[in-house]
Design a protein around this motif. Structure first.
Motif, PDB file in Angstrom:
ATOM      1  N   TRP A 286      -3.280  -2.191  -2.282  1.00 14.97           N
ATOM      2  CA  TRP A 286      -2.311  -2.955  -3.055  1.00 14.97           C
ATOM      3  C   TRP A 286      -1.817  -2.125  -4.236  1.00 14.97           C
ATOM      4  CZ3 TRP A 286       0.493  -7.168  -2.194  1.00 14.97           C
ATOM      5  CH2 TRP A 286       1.293  -7.613  -3.241  1.00 14.97           C
ATOM      6  N   LEU A 287      -2.740  -1.476  -4.936  1.00 12.73           N
ATOM      7  CA  LEU A 287      -2.374  -0.727  -6.131  1.00 12.73           C
ATOM      8  C   LEU A 287      -1.575   0.529  -5.792  1.00 12.73           C
ATOM      9  CD1 LEU A 287      -5.758  -1.039  -8.045  1.00 12.73           C
ATOM     10  CD2 LEU A 287      -3.681  -2.364  -8.435  1.00 12.73           C
ATOM     11  N   ASP A 288      -2.054   1.316  -4.826  1.00 13.29           N
ATOM     12  CA  ASP A 288      -1.470   2.641  -4.585  1.00 13.29           C
ATOM     13  C   ASP A 288      -0.368   2.650  -3.536  1.00 13.29           C
ATOM     14  OD1 ASP A 288      -3.147   3.806  -6.464  1.00 13.29           O
ATOM     15  OD2 ASP A 288      -4.748   4.131  -5.009  1.00 13.29           O
ATOM     16  N   ILE A 289      -0.295   1.617  -2.706  1.00  8.56           N
ATOM     17  CA  ILE A 289       0.778   1.544  -1.710  1.00  8.56           C
ATOM     18  C   ILE A 289       1.784   0.463  -2.111  1.00  8.56           C
ATOM     19  CG2 ILE A 289       1.357   1.068   0.702  1.00  8.56           C
ATOM     20  CD1 ILE A 289      -1.334   2.257   1.496  1.00  8.56           C
ATOM     21  N   ALA A 291       2.077  -1.518  -4.914  1.00  5.53           N
ATOM     22  CA  ALA A 291       2.619  -1.461  -6.276  1.00  5.53           C
ATOM     23  C   ALA A 291       3.217  -0.094  -6.593  1.00  5.53           C
ATOM     24  CB  ALA A 291       1.525  -1.815  -7.280  1.00  5.53           C
ATOM     25  N   ARG A 292       2.449   0.964  -6.353  1.00  6.30           N
ATOM     26  CA  ARG A 292       2.904   2.303  -6.747  1.00  6.30           C
ATOM     27  C   ARG A 292       4.123   2.747  -5.947  1.00  6.30           C
ATOM     28  NH1 ARG A 292       0.346   6.265  -9.351  1.00  6.30           N
ATOM     29  NH2 ARG A 292      -1.678   5.253  -9.128  1.00  6.30           N
ATOM     30  N   GLU A 293       4.146   2.472  -4.637  1.00  3.52           N
ATOM     31  CA  GLU A 293       5.168   3.054  -3.777  1.00  3.52           C
ATOM     32  C   GLU A 293       6.243   2.073  -3.308  1.00  3.52           C
ATOM     33  OE1 GLU A 293       5.202   6.116  -3.707  1.00  3.52           O
ATOM     34  OE2 GLU A 293       3.152   6.789  -4.072  1.00  3.52           O
ATOM     35  N   PHE A 294       5.952   0.771  -3.289  1.00  6.14           N
ATOM     36  CA  PHE A 294       6.906  -0.181  -2.723  1.00  6.14           C
ATOM     37  C   PHE A 294       7.316  -1.273  -3.703  1.00  6.14           C
ATOM     38  CE2 PHE A 294       5.195   1.861   1.037  1.00  6.14           C
ATOM     39  CZ  PHE A 294       6.325   2.018   1.826  1.00  6.14           C
ATOM     40  N   GLY A 295       7.034  -1.084  -4.986  1.00  2.61           N
ATOM     41  CA  GLY A 295       7.586  -1.958  -6.008  1.00  2.61           C
ATOM     42  C   GLY A 295       6.962  -3.324  -6.119  1.00  2.61           C
ATOM     43  N   ALA A 296       5.792  -3.546  -5.517  1.00  2.54           N
ATOM     44  CA  ALA A 296       5.103  -4.825  -5.695  1.00  2.54           C
ATOM     45  C   ALA A 296       4.557  -4.914  -7.118  1.00  2.54           C
ATOM     46  CB  ALA A 296       3.964  -4.967  -4.679  1.00  2.54           C
ATOM     47  N   ASP A 393       3.251  -6.989 -18.935  1.00  3.02           N
ATOM     48  CA  ASP A 393       3.625  -6.055 -17.873  1.00  3.02           C
ATOM     49  C   ASP A 393       4.059  -4.704 -18.417  1.00  3.02           C
ATOM     50  OD1 ASP A 393       3.060  -7.667 -15.728  1.00  3.02           O
ATOM     51  OD2 ASP A 393       5.050  -8.559 -15.649  1.00  3.02           O
ATOM     52  N   ALA A 394       4.520  -4.671 -19.645  1.00  2.00           N
ATOM     53  CA  ALA A 394       5.010  -3.414 -20.216  1.00  2.00           C
ATOM     54  C   ALA A 394       3.897  -2.586 -20.842  1.00  2.00           C
ATOM     55  CB  ALA A 394       6.073  -3.715 -21.272  1.00  2.00           C
ATOM     56  N   SER A 395       2.670  -3.122 -20.829  1.00  2.00           N
ATOM     57  CA  SER A 395       1.571  -2.411 -21.479  1.00  2.00           C
ATOM     58  C   SER A 395       1.182  -1.167 -20.693  1.00  2.00           C
ATOM     59  CB  SER A 395       0.356  -3.333 -21.612  1.00  2.00           C
ATOM     60  OG  SER A 395      -0.123  -3.698 -20.329  1.00  2.00           O
ATOM     61  N   VAL A 396       0.522  -0.237 -21.366  1.00  2.00           N
ATOM     62  CA  VAL A 396       0.029   0.961 -20.700  1.00  2.00           C
ATOM     63  C   VAL A 396      -1.050   0.558 -19.706  1.00  2.00           C
ATOM     64  CG1 VAL A 396      -1.132   3.166 -21.034  1.00  2.00           C
ATOM     65  CG2 VAL A 396       0.551   2.374 -22.705  1.00  2.00           C
ATOM     66  N   ARG A 397      -0.968   1.061 -18.504  1.00  2.00           N
ATOM     67  CA  ARG A 397      -1.884   0.652 -17.451  1.00  2.00           C
ATOM     68  C   ARG A 397      -3.030   1.650 -17.331  1.00  2.00           C
ATOM     69  NH1 ARG A 397       3.240  -0.964 -15.949  1.00  2.00           N
ATOM     70  NH2 ARG A 397       3.388  -3.129 -15.280  1.00  2.00           N
ATOM     71  N   GLY A 398      -3.936   1.584 -18.251  1.00  2.00           N
ATOM     72  CA  GLY A 398      -5.140   2.386 -18.164  1.00  2.00           C
ATOM     73  C   GLY A 398      -4.859   3.869 -18.239  1.00  2.00           C
ATOM     74  N   ASP A 399      -5.683   4.634 -17.527  1.00  2.00           N
ATOM     75  CA  ASP A 399      -5.609   6.088 -17.617  1.00  2.00           C
ATOM     76  C   ASP A 399      -4.871   6.719 -16.448  1.00  2.00           C
ATOM     77  OD1 ASP A 399      -7.397   5.669 -15.598  1.00  2.00           O
ATOM     78  OD2 ASP A 399      -9.054   6.789 -16.500  1.00  2.00           O
ATOM     79  N   GLU A 400      -4.062   5.928 -15.733  1.00  6.63           N
ATOM     80  CA  GLU A 400      -3.331   6.453 -14.584  1.00  6.63           C
ATOM     81  C   GLU A 400      -1.852   6.146 -14.702  1.00  6.63           C
ATOM     82  OE1 GLU A 400      -4.420   5.304 -10.622  1.00  6.63           O
ATOM     83  OE2 GLU A 400      -6.362   6.236 -10.860  1.00  6.63           O
ATOM     84  N   SER A 401      -1.036   7.105 -14.354  1.00  3.44           N
ATOM     85  CA  SER A 401       0.400   6.862 -14.273  1.00  3.44           C
ATOM     86  C   SER A 401       0.698   6.059 -13.012  1.00  3.44           C
ATOM     87  CB  SER A 401       1.144   8.198 -14.213  1.00  3.44           C
ATOM     88  OG  SER A 401       2.473   8.008 -13.798  1.00  3.44           O
ATOM     89  N   LEU A 402       1.740   5.225 -13.085  1.00  6.37           N
ATOM     90  CA  LEU A 402       2.177   4.493 -11.902  1.00  6.37           C
ATOM     91  C   LEU A 402       3.288   5.215 -11.156  1.00  6.37           C
ATOM     92  CD1 LEU A 402       2.298   0.635 -12.469  1.00  6.37           C
ATOM     93  CD2 LEU A 402       0.987   1.945 -10.825  1.00  6.37           C
ATOM     94  N   ASP A 403       3.553   6.471 -11.527  1.00  4.59           N
ATOM     95  CA  ASP A 403       4.602   7.227 -10.852  1.00  4.59           C
ATOM     96  C   ASP A 403       4.293   7.376  -9.369  1.00  4.59           C
ATOM     97  OD1 ASP A 403       5.846   7.515 -13.267  1.00  4.59           O
ATOM     98  OD2 ASP A 403       5.081   9.537 -13.645  1.00  4.59           O
ATOM     99  N   SER A 404       5.334   7.350  -8.557  1.00  9.03           N
ATOM    100  CA  SER A 404       5.173   7.529  -7.117  1.00  9.03           C
ATOM    101  C   SER A 404       4.556   8.885  -6.804  1.00  9.03           C
ATOM    102  CB  SER A 404       6.541   7.423  -6.437  1.00  9.03           C
ATOM    103  OG  SER A 404       6.460   7.792  -5.076  1.00  9.03           O
ATOM    104  N   HIS A 405       3.781   8.920  -5.725  1.00  4.82           N
ATOM    105  CA  HIS A 405       3.210  10.181  -5.239  1.00  4.82           C
ATOM    106  C   HIS A 405       4.045  10.803  -4.122  1.00  4.82           C
ATOM    107  CE1 HIS A 405      -1.194   9.543  -6.770  1.00  4.82           C
ATOM    108  NE2 HIS A 405      -0.293   9.518  -7.734  1.00  4.82           N
ATOM    109  N   ARG A 406       5.180  10.204  -3.799  1.00  9.85           N
ATOM    110  CA  ARG A 406       6.011  10.791  -2.746  1.00  9.85           C
ATOM    111  C   ARG A 406       6.482  12.170  -3.195  1.00  9.85           C
ATOM    112  NH1 ARG A 406       9.113   5.801   0.230  1.00  9.85           N
ATOM    113  NH2 ARG A 406       7.816   4.153  -0.631  1.00  9.85           N
ATOM    114  N   GLY A 407       6.324  13.130  -2.320  1.00  9.37           N
ATOM    115  CA  GLY A 407       6.623  14.512  -2.667  1.00  9.37           C
ATOM    116  C   GLY A 407       5.379  15.312  -2.986  1.00  9.37           C
ATOM    117  N   MET A 408       4.273  14.621  -3.307  1.00 10.51           N
ATOM    118  CA  MET A 408       3.005  15.321  -3.508  1.00 10.51           C
ATOM    119  C   MET A 408       2.485  15.807  -2.159  1.00 10.51           C
ATOM    120  SD  MET A 408      -0.658  13.791  -4.936  1.00 10.51           S
ATOM    121  CE  MET A 408      -0.072  13.405  -6.577  1.00 10.51           C
ATOM    122  N   ASP A 409       1.878  16.985  -2.128  1.00 11.11           N
ATOM    123  CA  ASP A 409       1.282  17.484  -0.899  1.00 11.11           C
ATOM    124  C   ASP A 409       0.339  16.421  -0.330  1.00 11.11           C
ATOM    125  OD1 ASP A 409       0.453  19.965   0.869  1.00 11.11           O
ATOM    126  OD2 ASP A 409      -1.406  19.014   0.187  1.00 11.11           O
TER     127      ASP A 409
END
Length: 510
Positions: A286-289, A291-296, A393-409
């Protein structure tokens, strides 16, 4: 005048909602009243055995009943179970239990309104089209698997005699198939059609061929007409529950459809979403697919379910529950431990609370939910409700960026998941013989389709009961082995197999 009821159809004992159309209407008419509900993720400890759940569905139902008793407009979104495993007895029901259950659990456990069957029929029709394309000389291999809700290991690898040599085929369970993934991730019928058109049917003379090259997509989307509509049922206490799409967060994405959660958020203030298996499986996805990649929506809080016995009674595995709680907290999620008691464990509550305090957890929520349902939780939710009210919802989300990983090896991405969700550093990620060839084949396939493998979203395929190659090993000795790669081009996913997993698990005899 258009109203929400215009998009609702009575379907036997439940209702079906045309979520695609209703959400499109709300998007086009921003003046229309709607809610913007906060998502709560219900996940769990990694189960000791894949066949024994920790009680996520029971907890989800008890939680919304308790929230509504406290005056909160709460609803739940559940995944539809796999009839071949759940209803056949491997895990009991998938509709809660005892006082924390649905009004018509048999509908959920035995196929609901036919959504799973429709998705199976549509994918099997795609296979039939591929087989006909072989006969017509347009394909010489078939890549898309048949699906079945009834497990049969004899069908994992089969060969069909075409008179010109055997053509290998295979069968997987419906919830694990690419078409199920497409329905989970899509937000319109047009998106479903586009994704189906990009599914790889097979190859001809070494070149991949997609379904959009040779079939009329309306044949598939027509079959899915009602299957894409979430079902609405309720708990025994009258709380609303939406049910849509498939389970198996270990060998697929294992989350409810994104559109079912968006629908519930438009109608309710708090939406409790159930994710499959443990935090290392459904919550990770849910978090990495989603929310992070499909805008949930990123959750406002999480409830991490465990059994008292799972938490405490195997010293070699006792690291897993604290790992899950602490990981979610590091992500900025208020992670509430919930201990789902068996009968006869009420006298252990004090000890469980002390252990939670020693581990630095938030005050745990504890109760026998089968026996007491939401009544066991209602008086324990002060801190939980406060966390929801304070969430921004606008708060900093812990120690991880929510940026997409598309394009990462792709390999770097799966190593990131392994470090983040399983606690194993990149230096202890191993490659099984044949993995690099499988990876190379996947890159070549994507390139032939005009795509880049690194733009695909990574799906970890793993055992439901383990996070690493050996969870009982000491922390410094735990490893994860990468085994093979499979591209689902239509869904936009790349599955990376690790640890152990089966796409056709079998029911137990009961």
């Amino acid at each position: 005048m258009t109203t929400y009821e215009s998009y609702v159809t009575q379907y036997g004992q439940v209702k079906k909602i045309d979520a695609f159309a209703y959400l499109s209407y709300l998007h086009d008419h921003p003046q229309e009243p709607r809610k913007h509900g906060k998502v709560v993720l219900v996940t769990a400890d990694t189960p000791l055995k894949a066949s024994r759940g920790e009680g996520k569905t029971t907890t989800t139902i008890a939680l919304i009943d308790a929230l509504r008793a406290r005056g909160v407009d709460a609803a739940a979104v559940l995944r539809q179970p796999s009839m071949g495993i759940t209803a056949a007895g491997s895990k009991g029901g998938a509709s809660g239990g005892g006082k924390a259950s649905l009004t018509h659990p048999e509908l959920i456990d035995w196929g609901l309104c036919g959504e799973m069957a429709a998705i199976a029929a549509a994918q099997n029709l795609l296979v039939a089209f591929a087989e006909k394309a072989v006969d017509d000389g347009r394909l010489d291999t078939i890549a898309v698997p048949r699906v079945s809700e009834t497990p049969s290991r004899s069908l994992r690898q089969i060969a069909v005699d075409r008179g010109k040599g055997d053509v290998p085929e295979r069968t997987v369970l419906t919830p694990t198939c690419e078409l199920m993934q497409i329905v989970v991730l899509s937000r319109s019928m047009e998106e479903i059609a586009q994704r189906v058109s990009e599914m790889v049917a097979g190859s001809f003379e070494g070149k991949p061929v997609v379904f959009g090259d040779f079939i009329d997509l309306w044949r598939i989307t027509n079959i899915l007409g009602d299957a894409v509509k979430p079902a609405l049922t309720e708990t025994k206490q009258g709380s609303p529950v939406y049910v849509h799409c498939g389970p198996f967060a270990n060998v697929s994405i294992g989350i409810p459809s994104l559109v079912s959660v968006e629908l519930a958020c438009a109608l309710h203030d708090v939406v409790v979403v159930e994710a499959g298996y443990g935090t290392d499986a459904g919550a990770q996805k849910w978090l990495d697919i989603a929310a992070r990649e499909f805008g949930a929506q990123w959750p406002a809080a999480a409830v991490v379910v465990t059994r008292a016995t799972t938490w405490r009674d195997d010293p070699k595995l006792s690291w897993r529950y604290p790992f899950h709680i602490n990981r979610l907290e590091r992500l900025g999620l208020a992670a509430f431990p919930l201990v789902n008691l068996w009968e006869g464990e009420d006298d252990q509550v004090g000890q469980l609370r002390q252990q939670a305090a020693d581990l630095g957890f938030r005050t745990p929520i504890i109760g026998n939910l089968f026996r007491d349902g939401g009544d066991a939780l209602a008086e324990q939710l002060d801190a939980f409700i406060e966390a929801l009210e304070q969430h921004d919802d606008a708060s900093v989300r812990g120690d991880e960026s929510l940026d997409s990983h598309r394009g990462m090896d792709t390999v770097d991405d799966i190593k990131w998941i392994i470090r983040s969700a399983y606690g194993v550093p990149a230096g202890r990620v191993l490659l099984r013989e044949g993995f690099e060839q499988s990876l190379g084949n996947a890159r070549e396939l994507c390139a032939s389709l005009g795509k880049d493998l690194d733009d695909m979203v990574v799906v970890a395929v793993k055992s439901p009961a383990t996070m690493t190659d050996d969870d009982s090993a000491a922390e410094q000795d735990r490893s994860v082995t990468l085994k093979k790669v499979e591209v689902h081009a239509g869904a936009g996913l790349v599955q990376v197999n690790l640890t152990s997993s089966l796409t056709t698990p079998m029911p137990k005899i009961v």
